[in-house]
Every structure is written in structure tokens, then in C-alpha cells.
Enzyme design. Sequence first.
Site, PDB file in Angstrom:
ATOM      1  N   CYS A  22       0.815  -1.228   0.000  1.00 40.48           N
ATOM      2  CA  CYS A  22       0.000   0.000   0.000  1.00 40.48           C
ATOM      3  C   CYS A  22       0.839   1.266   0.000  1.00 40.48           C
ATOM      4  CB  CYS A  22      -0.959  -0.018   1.177  1.00 40.48           C
ATOM      5  SG  CYS A  22      -2.086  -1.409   1.037  1.00 40.48           S
ATOM      6  N   HIS A  72     -12.045  10.371  -9.181  1.00 38.64           N
ATOM      7  CA  HIS A  72     -10.933  10.445 -10.138  1.00 38.64           C
ATOM      8  C   HIS A  72      -9.871  11.458  -9.727  1.00 38.64           C
ATOM      9  CE1 HIS A  72     -13.552   7.918 -12.511  1.00 38.64           C
ATOM     10  NE2 HIS A  72     -12.462   7.573 -13.172  1.00 38.64           N
ATOM     11  N   GLU A 136     -13.084   0.586   1.241  1.00 44.37           N
ATOM     12  CA  GLU A 136     -11.910   0.787   0.395  1.00 44.37           C
ATOM     13  C   GLU A 136     -11.788  -0.358  -0.601  1.00 44.37           C
ATOM     14  OE1 GLU A 136      -7.813   2.553   1.620  1.00 44.37           O
ATOM     15  OE2 GLU A 136      -7.875   0.457   2.185  1.00 44.37           O
TER      16      GLU A 136
HETATM   17  N1  LIG Z   1      -6.543  -0.359   8.816  1.00 39.99           N
HETATM   18  C1  LIG Z   1      -6.182  -0.185   7.518  1.00 39.99           C
HETATM   19  N2  LIG Z   1      -5.377  -1.079   6.937  1.00 39.99           N
HETATM   20  C2  LIG Z   1      -5.048  -0.924   5.642  1.00 39.99           C
HETATM   21  C3  LIG Z   1      -5.544   0.158   4.891  1.00 39.99           C
HETATM   22  C4  LIG Z   1      -6.352   1.123   5.559  1.00 39.99           C
HETATM   23  O1  LIG Z   1      -6.791   2.128   4.985  1.00 39.99           O
HETATM   24  N3  LIG Z   1      -6.653   0.908   6.858  1.00 39.99           N
HETATM   25  N4  LIG Z   1      -5.271   0.238   3.585  1.00 39.99           N
HETATM   26  C5  LIG Z   1      -4.565  -0.668   2.944  1.00 39.99           C
HETATM   27  C6  LIG Z   1      -4.391  -0.588   1.458  1.00 39.99           C
HETATM   28  O2  LIG Z   1      -4.487   0.739   1.016  1.00 39.99           O
HETATM   29  C7  LIG Z   1      -5.391  -1.431   0.655  1.00 39.99           C
HETATM   30  O3  LIG Z   1      -6.455  -0.632   0.306  1.00 39.99           O
HETATM   31  C8  LIG Z   1      -5.938  -2.636   1.280  1.00 39.99           C
HETATM   32  O4  LIG Z   1      -5.461  -3.667   0.557  1.00 39.99           O
HETATM   33  P1  LIG Z   1      -5.675  -5.153   0.999  1.00 39.99           P
HETATM   34  O5  LIG Z   1      -5.412  -5.345   2.426  1.00 39.99           O
HETATM   35  O6  LIG Z   1      -4.884  -5.908   0.027  1.00 39.99           O
HETATM   36  O7  LIG Z   1      -7.237  -5.311   0.775  1.00 39.99           O
HETATM   37  P2  LIG Z   1      -7.977  -6.382  -0.117  1.00 39.99           P
HETATM   38  O8  LIG Z   1      -9.445  -6.335   0.175  1.00 39.99           O
HETATM   39  O9  LIG Z   1      -7.626  -6.147  -1.538  1.00 39.99           O
HETATM   40  O10 LIG Z   1      -7.349  -7.696   0.444  1.00 39.99           O
HETATM   41  P3  LIG Z   1      -7.571  -9.193  -0.010  1.00 39.99           P
HETATM   42  O11 LIG Z   1      -6.429  -9.901   0.650  1.00 39.99           O
HETATM   43  O12 LIG Z   1      -7.547  -9.219  -1.499  1.00 39.99           O
HETATM   44  O13 LIG Z   1      -8.881  -9.610   0.566  1.00 39.99           O
HETATM   45  C9  LIG Z   1      -3.934  -1.754   3.672  1.00 39.99           C
HETATM   46  N5  LIG Z   1      -4.250  -1.838   5.054  1.00 39.99           N
HETATM   47 ZN    ZN Z   2      -5.273   1.316  -0.922  1.00 39.36          ZN
END
Ligand SMILES: Nc1nc2c(c(=O)[nH]1)N=C([C@H](O)[C@H](O)COP(=O)(O)OP(=O)(O)OP(=O)(O)O)CN2
Ligand code: ZN
Length: 150
Positions: A22, A72, A136
Amino acid sequence: MTITRKLEFDAGHRIPDHRSQCRNLHGHRYVLEITLRGDVVETEGAPDRGMVMDFADVKSLAMEHLVSRWDHAFLVFEGDARVREFLESMPEHKTVVLDRIPTVENLAAVAFDVLAQVYDAHYGVNLRLHQVRLYETPNCWADVVREGAL
Ligand SMILES: Nc1nc2c(c(=O)[nH]1)N=C([C@H](O)[C@H](O)COP(=O)(O)OP(=O)(O)OP(=O)(O)O)CN2
Ligand SMILES: [Zn+2]
């Protein structure tokens, strides 16, 4: 009574000091759920009779004050100097500079503060913004609930 309107938008961000993926520039299709609390309008002949607030009005206010501004755009932390410099090098780039890191928790908090001012000032029967939920990803979201409402 509560009502909820869902809106979606696309935005880019990064979490500068994240330990993993991230920290890279990437984007999401965010899903915003706006929950309002109020009494149902009972005024005879009123166009919103039977409603807490017309969903069309919920949408248009959110679009005007938040969603159109973030859609965007790249949402960047003001302290993320390298990315800000890069974005500023692109003329007319749609960038939103935030006073905090654009985690979903922080974005939901900003959204709540912006939207509370909008809906709380709007005519309605005891109308208040009750909750903002921001997804998100389909699996990750944050909720901000009005203090004292739990
Ligand atoms: N507490 C938080 N943890 C994380 C955030 C956040 O905003 N708050 N953001 C991120 C990353 O930006 C990303 O958006 C999250 O990615 P990810 O964990 O991979 O989420 P997915 O739903 O795509 O995960 P899968 O493993 O595909 O289910 C990270 N952490
Ligand atoms: Zn993200």
C-alpha cells in the site's frame, strides 16, 4: 428512523510508510454509505412526505460537497512531499491534499466531518448525519458514527 444512500467513486492514494504494497501508488473504487437519522416528513402535500429526506437530495448534496471532488482524484497526505511534487508537476491534475494519511479510517473521518456540516444544516425533521461507512475494497471498510449515538 434512519435511511442510507450508497455512492461510489474512484480515487488514487498511497500509504507512505506502509510496510507492504500500500505504499505504492494505487487506486480503489470506494463505496460510501451515508446514513441519516431523522423523523419522517408528514406535511400534507410536501414532495418529501413520507420520507426522512429524498434520496435524490441526499445524493446531490454528497456529490456537490464530497464525491465530485474526490472522484478520479489522487488523495495525497500533505506530508507526502515526493508524491505531491510529482502531482504538482502535472498541469491540471485532480489532486486532493489531506491533512492526514489517506487510510480508509481517515478518509471516512474527513467525509463524516464534511457531510455532517451539509446535512445537519439542511431542512428536515430533526435531520442529522448518523453514520458514514466507507469501503476501500469489498473486504475492508471503516465506520464513523455520530458521538453519543451508540
Ligand atoms: N486499517 C487499515 N489497513 C489498511 C488500509 C487502511 O486504509 N486501513 N489500507 C490498505 C491498502 O491501502 C489497501 O487498500 C488494502 O489492501 P488489501 O489489504 O490488500 O485489501 P484487499 O481487500 O484487496 O485484500 P484481499 O487480501 O484481497 O482480501 C492496507 N491496510
Ligand atoms: Zn489502498
